[in-house]
Design a protein around this motif. Structure first.
Motif, PDB file in Angstrom:
ATOM      1  N   PRO A   1       0.820  -1.213   0.000  1.00  0.00           N
ATOM      2  CA  PRO A   1       0.000   0.000   0.000  1.00  0.00           C
ATOM      3  C   PRO A   1       0.857   1.268   0.000  1.00  0.00           C
ATOM      4  N   PRO A   2       0.289   2.369  -0.507  1.00  0.00           N
ATOM      5  CA  PRO A   2       1.006   3.644  -0.493  1.00  0.00           C
ATOM      6  C   PRO A   2       0.811   4.366   0.832  1.00  0.00           C
ATOM      7  N   THR A   3       1.520   5.463   0.999  1.00  0.00           N
ATOM      8  CA  THR A   3       1.263   6.360   2.120  1.00  0.00           C
ATOM      9  C   THR A   3      -0.077   7.055   1.889  1.00  0.00           C
ATOM     10  N   LEU A   4      -0.944   7.027   2.885  1.00  0.00           N
ATOM     11  CA  LEU A   4      -2.273   7.610   2.756  1.00  0.00           C
ATOM     12  C   LEU A   4      -2.522   8.618   3.876  1.00  0.00           C
ATOM     13  N   PRO A   5      -3.236   9.706   3.588  1.00  0.00           N
ATOM     14  CA  PRO A   5      -3.586  10.654   4.646  1.00  0.00           C
ATOM     15  C   PRO A   5      -4.529  10.020   5.661  1.00  0.00           C
ATOM     16  N   VAL A   6      -4.642  10.637   6.805  1.00  0.00           N
ATOM     17  CA  VAL A   6      -5.448  10.065   7.883  1.00  0.00           C
ATOM     18  C   VAL A   6      -6.392  11.119   8.439  1.00  0.00           C
ATOM     19  N   VAL A   7      -7.603  10.681   8.782  1.00  0.00           N
ATOM     20  CA  VAL A   7      -8.605  11.537   9.421  1.00  0.00           C
ATOM     21  C   VAL A   7      -8.931  10.945  10.788  1.00  0.00           C
ATOM     22  N   VAL A   8      -8.780  11.739  11.832  1.00  0.00           N
ATOM     23  CA  VAL A   8      -9.185  11.328  13.172  1.00  0.00           C
ATOM     24  C   VAL A   8     -10.630  11.772  13.373  1.00  0.00           C
ATOM     25  N   SER A   9     -11.498  10.812  13.662  1.00  0.00           N
ATOM     26  CA  SER A   9     -12.933  11.071  13.782  1.00  0.00           C
ATOM     27  C   SER A   9     -13.346  11.065  15.245  1.00  0.00           C
ATOM     28  N   LEU A  10     -14.256  11.977  15.609  1.00  0.00           N
ATOM     29  CA  LEU A  10     -14.711  12.120  16.992  1.00  0.00           C
ATOM     30  C   LEU A  10     -16.238  12.172  17.031  1.00  0.00           C
ATOM     31  N   SER A  11     -16.827  11.305  17.833  1.00  0.00           N
ATOM     32  CA  SER A  11     -18.285  11.238  17.926  1.00  0.00           C
ATOM     33  C   SER A  11     -18.830  12.413  18.726  1.00  0.00           C
ATOM     34  N   GLY A  12     -20.150  12.513  18.772  1.00  0.00           N
ATOM     35  CA  GLY A  12     -20.786  13.456  19.676  1.00  0.00           C
ATOM     36  C   GLY A  12     -20.864  12.869  21.085  1.00  0.00           C
ATOM     37  N   GLN A  13     -21.478  13.616  21.989  1.00  0.00           N
ATOM     38  CA  GLN A  13     -21.621  13.181  23.378  1.00  0.00           C
ATOM     39  C   GLN A  13     -23.088  13.346  23.810  1.00  0.00           C
ATOM     40  N   PRO A  14     -23.724  12.238  24.241  1.00  0.00           N
ATOM     41  CA  PRO A  14     -23.168  10.898  24.424  1.00  0.00           C
ATOM     42  C   PRO A  14     -22.891  10.223  23.077  1.00  0.00           C
ATOM     43  N   GLY A  15     -21.941   9.285  23.096  1.00  0.00           N
ATOM     44  CA  GLY A  15     -21.614   8.613  21.853  1.00  0.00           C
ATOM     45  C   GLY A  15     -20.530   7.583  22.037  1.00  0.00           C
ATOM     46  N   THR A  16     -20.254   6.868  20.950  1.00  0.00           N
ATOM     47  CA  THR A  16     -19.210   5.845  20.918  1.00  0.00           C
ATOM     48  C   THR A  16     -18.386   6.026  19.651  1.00  0.00           C
ATOM     49  N   PRO A  17     -17.158   5.502  19.599  1.00  0.00           N
ATOM     50  CA  PRO A  17     -16.339   5.654  18.400  1.00  0.00           C
ATOM     51  C   PRO A  17     -16.964   5.071  17.142  1.00  0.00           C
ATOM     52  N   SER A  18     -17.859   4.112  17.284  1.00  0.00           N
ATOM     53  CA  SER A  18     -18.456   3.499  16.093  1.00  0.00           C
ATOM     54  C   SER A  18     -19.581   4.330  15.490  1.00  0.00           C
ATOM     55  N   ASP A  19     -20.026   5.387  16.174  1.00  0.00           N
ATOM     56  CA  ASP A  19     -21.197   6.144  15.715  1.00  0.00           C
ATOM     57  C   ASP A  19     -21.024   6.725  14.317  1.00  0.00           C
ATOM     58  N   MET A  20     -19.827   7.219  14.014  1.00  0.00           N
ATOM     59  CA  MET A  20     -19.619   7.833  12.700  1.00  0.00           C
ATOM     60  C   MET A  20     -19.752   6.801  11.581  1.00  0.00           C
ATOM     61  N   PHE A  21     -19.629   5.529  11.921  1.00  0.00           N
ATOM     62  CA  PHE A  21     -19.800   4.460  10.941  1.00  0.00           C
ATOM     63  C   PHE A  21     -21.233   3.944  10.922  1.00  0.00           C
ATOM     64  N   THR A  22     -21.795   3.637  12.100  1.00  0.00           N
ATOM     65  CA  THR A  22     -23.137   3.047  12.138  1.00  0.00           C
ATOM     66  C   THR A  22     -24.223   4.065  11.822  1.00  0.00           C
ATOM     67  N   ALA A  23     -24.116   5.275  12.369  1.00  0.00           N
ATOM     68  CA  ALA A  23     -25.134   6.300  12.125  1.00  0.00           C
ATOM     69  C   ALA A  23     -24.746   7.270  11.026  1.00  0.00           C
ATOM     70  N   GLY A  24     -23.449   7.555  10.899  1.00  0.00           N
ATOM     71  CA  GLY A  24     -23.007   8.525   9.906  1.00  0.00           C
ATOM     72  C   GLY A  24     -22.738   7.944   8.532  1.00  0.00           C
ATOM     73  N   GLY A  25     -22.419   6.650   8.463  1.00  0.00           N
ATOM     74  CA  GLY A  25     -22.147   6.029   7.166  1.00  0.00           C
ATOM     75  C   GLY A  25     -20.864   6.496   6.515  1.00  0.00           C
ATOM     76  N   ILE A  26     -19.848   6.815   7.309  1.00  0.00           N
ATOM     77  CA  ILE A  26     -18.624   7.386   6.748  1.00  0.00           C
ATOM     78  C   ILE A  26     -17.889   6.394   5.851  1.00  0.00           C
ATOM     79  N   ALA A  27     -17.969   5.096   6.160  1.00  0.00           N
ATOM     80  CA  ALA A  27     -17.282   4.108   5.325  1.00  0.00           C
ATOM     81  C   ALA A  27     -17.880   4.067   3.923  1.00  0.00           C
ATOM     82  N   THR A  28     -19.187   4.189   3.825  1.00  0.00           N
ATOM     83  CA  THR A  28     -19.843   4.195   2.518  1.00  0.00           C
ATOM     84  C   THR A  28     -19.392   5.393   1.691  1.00  0.00           C
ATOM     85  N   VAL A  29     -19.304   6.561   2.341  1.00  0.00           N
ATOM     86  CA  VAL A  29     -18.848   7.771   1.646  1.00  0.00           C
ATOM     87  C   VAL A  29     -17.425   7.581   1.124  1.00  0.00           C
TER      88      VAL A  29
END
Length: 448
Positions: free
Chosen positions: A214-242
């Motif tokens: 693999p090549p060098t790739l940029p990185v995004v640190v994602s932060l949920s709302g509160q209350p929340g969990t680290p998986s929220d941006m994936f389960t509710a936000g759908g970031i992986a699909t985007v």
């Protein structure tokens, strides 16, 4: 053969074909409990008086529900955001239906008691579905019962070891065997420097990161709302699909996303600073980047590092972008607050700033921009729901402050949504690709 359990757990909770029948059943049940039985006749005075009593008690229940929303949401500010009118309506319906059901059980005959008993769970379930549609927090039952549905991520050739020798994206060619979609998994990032008791993080690896070289790739640190969990941006936000869509349009290349935990527990607002309630800032700005660079092929240049956050997480993203420009160069802040706040300014100061309102004010994104600007090459996207007037105004205020501080800034509104995951989904779909484009302009990560 279709497994009924997994079908039920995976079914979409906001689909109209499921919600409309549930609403109709709820309404019919309430009417059957409220109105006189047909066999008593429409001219029965006592029957109508009992109906009037049931209606009055139901109306009183609705008023009590609205009062509860005002006390919890407005007076105590338990959620740090104003409850929407739609949510208040559903709470009023729930209280009214429960009051009606109790009255029907006490007052009615056998048939009415049975219907009233059935109305009780309906009064809890149907309004809950309506509120969930309003906030779009739980797309499926699986997302509701599993705080983190993703398996442990087995890191392989994407390891960051000897990352300096890895080819940048501009000189990398996608192999024929490259997967068509990214992978999402769970990892543990220890609080080595901070001692912060973080929950497991969720990581997205794009298709390019899943290849043998693999090549060098940029990185995004994602932060949920509160209350929340680290998986929220994936389960509710759908970031992986985007990002899968983004990768499909860019030969498998997309940013790596690490959704880290800045809360420790769902309702614990650390305000993303180091304090007696947790060294959240050191964890996100030191421990998490240390782990990322040790395990993933990412650039060392801050121009390849970005942030995305929602609500409290957006405020944190603003604090980290403006307070640590040597670590992060870009952020997408969705419904950010003006200050890191837990219920009230004084409570926030007492919780995390030694009681000092001056220290609390100095930790706000606006104050950090004034203190650290001008910024040489920072980029910021601010969004809020068009119906979320308070946070829309906050986005505009932060946008003006950012422009004055020399940050390249764009402000946008999600049409027809409020302080909810509908806004997050719109923001990720429309603004995250722009953030990704900017991160790929980092030295060593440029796409051809």
């Amino acid at each position: 053969m279709l497994d009924p359990f997994h079908w039920a757990m995976g079914t979409r909770l906001e689909v109209p074909t499921k919600l409309v029948p549930a609403d109709v059943v709820f309404g019919v049940l309430a009417l059957l409990v409220l109105l006189p039985a047909l066999r008593t006749g429409l001219r029965s005075g006592p029957a109508w008086r009992r109906t009037g009593l049931r209606a009055a008690i139901a109306a009183g229940g609705a008023v009590l529900g609205l009062l509860a929303c005002w006390v919890v949401g407005d007076l105590l500010n338990a959620f740090d955001v104003r409850l929407t009118d739609v949510t208040r309506m559903w709470v009023a319906f729930a209280f009214a239906a429960l009051a009606l059901a109790v009255t029907g059980i006490v007052q009615g005959g056998r048939g009415r008691r049975v219907l009233a008993a059935v109305l009780v769970p309906a009064a809890l379930l149907v309004p809950a579905l309506g509120i969930n549609v309003d906030y779009a927090a739980y797309p499926t039952l699986n997302a509701l019962v599993q705080t983190n549905p993703f398996p442990t991520l087995d890191l392989g050739s994407e390891s960051g070891i000897d990352a300096a020798a890895v080819r940048p994206a501009s000189r990398w060619t996608a192999p024929v065997s490259m997967p068509t979609a990214g992978r999402v998994g769970t990892v543990r990032i220890p609080g080595t420097r901070s001692g912060f008791p973080a929950r497991p993080a969720v990581v997205y690896l794009p298709p390019a990161a899943l290849t043998d070289d693999p090549p060098t790739l940029p990185v995004v640190v994602s932060l949920s709302g509160q209350p929340g969990t680290p998986s929220d941006m994936f389960t509710a936000g759908g970031i992986a699909t985007v990002l899968d869509r983004y990768a499909a349009a860019h030969h498998g290349l997309a940013p790596i996303v690490v959704s880290a935990d800045q809360l420790a527990v769902p309702g614990h607002n650390t305000m993303c600073v180091d304090s007696s309630i947790g060294n959240s800032a050191t964890y996100i700005t030191r421990d998490v980047p240390d782990w990322i660079t040790a395990h993933l092929r990412v650039p060392t240049d801050p121009h390849g590092w970005g942030l995305v956050g929602f609500s409290q997480g957006a405020t944190c993203a603003m604090q980290f972008l403006t307070g640590d420009p040597d670590r992060f160069s870009a952020a997408l802040a969705i419904s950010s607050e003006l200050h890191p706040v837990d219920r009230s300014p004084q409570n926030s100061a007492d919780e995390a700033f030694g009681g000092s309102l001056a220290r609390w004010r100095a930790a706000s994104p606006g104050a950090l921009m004034a203190a650290n600007g001008p910024y040489s090459d920072a980029h910021l996207w601010l969004t809020a729901g068009a119906n979320d007037h308070e946070f829309t105004e906050s986005a505009r205020t932060l946008g003006r402050d950012a422009v004055r501080a020399g940050i390249h800034t764009a402000v946008a509104s999600s049409p027809g949504s409020g302080h909810d995951w509908n806004t997050v989904q719109w923001s990720l779909t429309n603004e995250l690709p722009r953030l990704a484009d900017e991160l790929f302009e980092a030295p060593g990560s440029v796409r051809s």
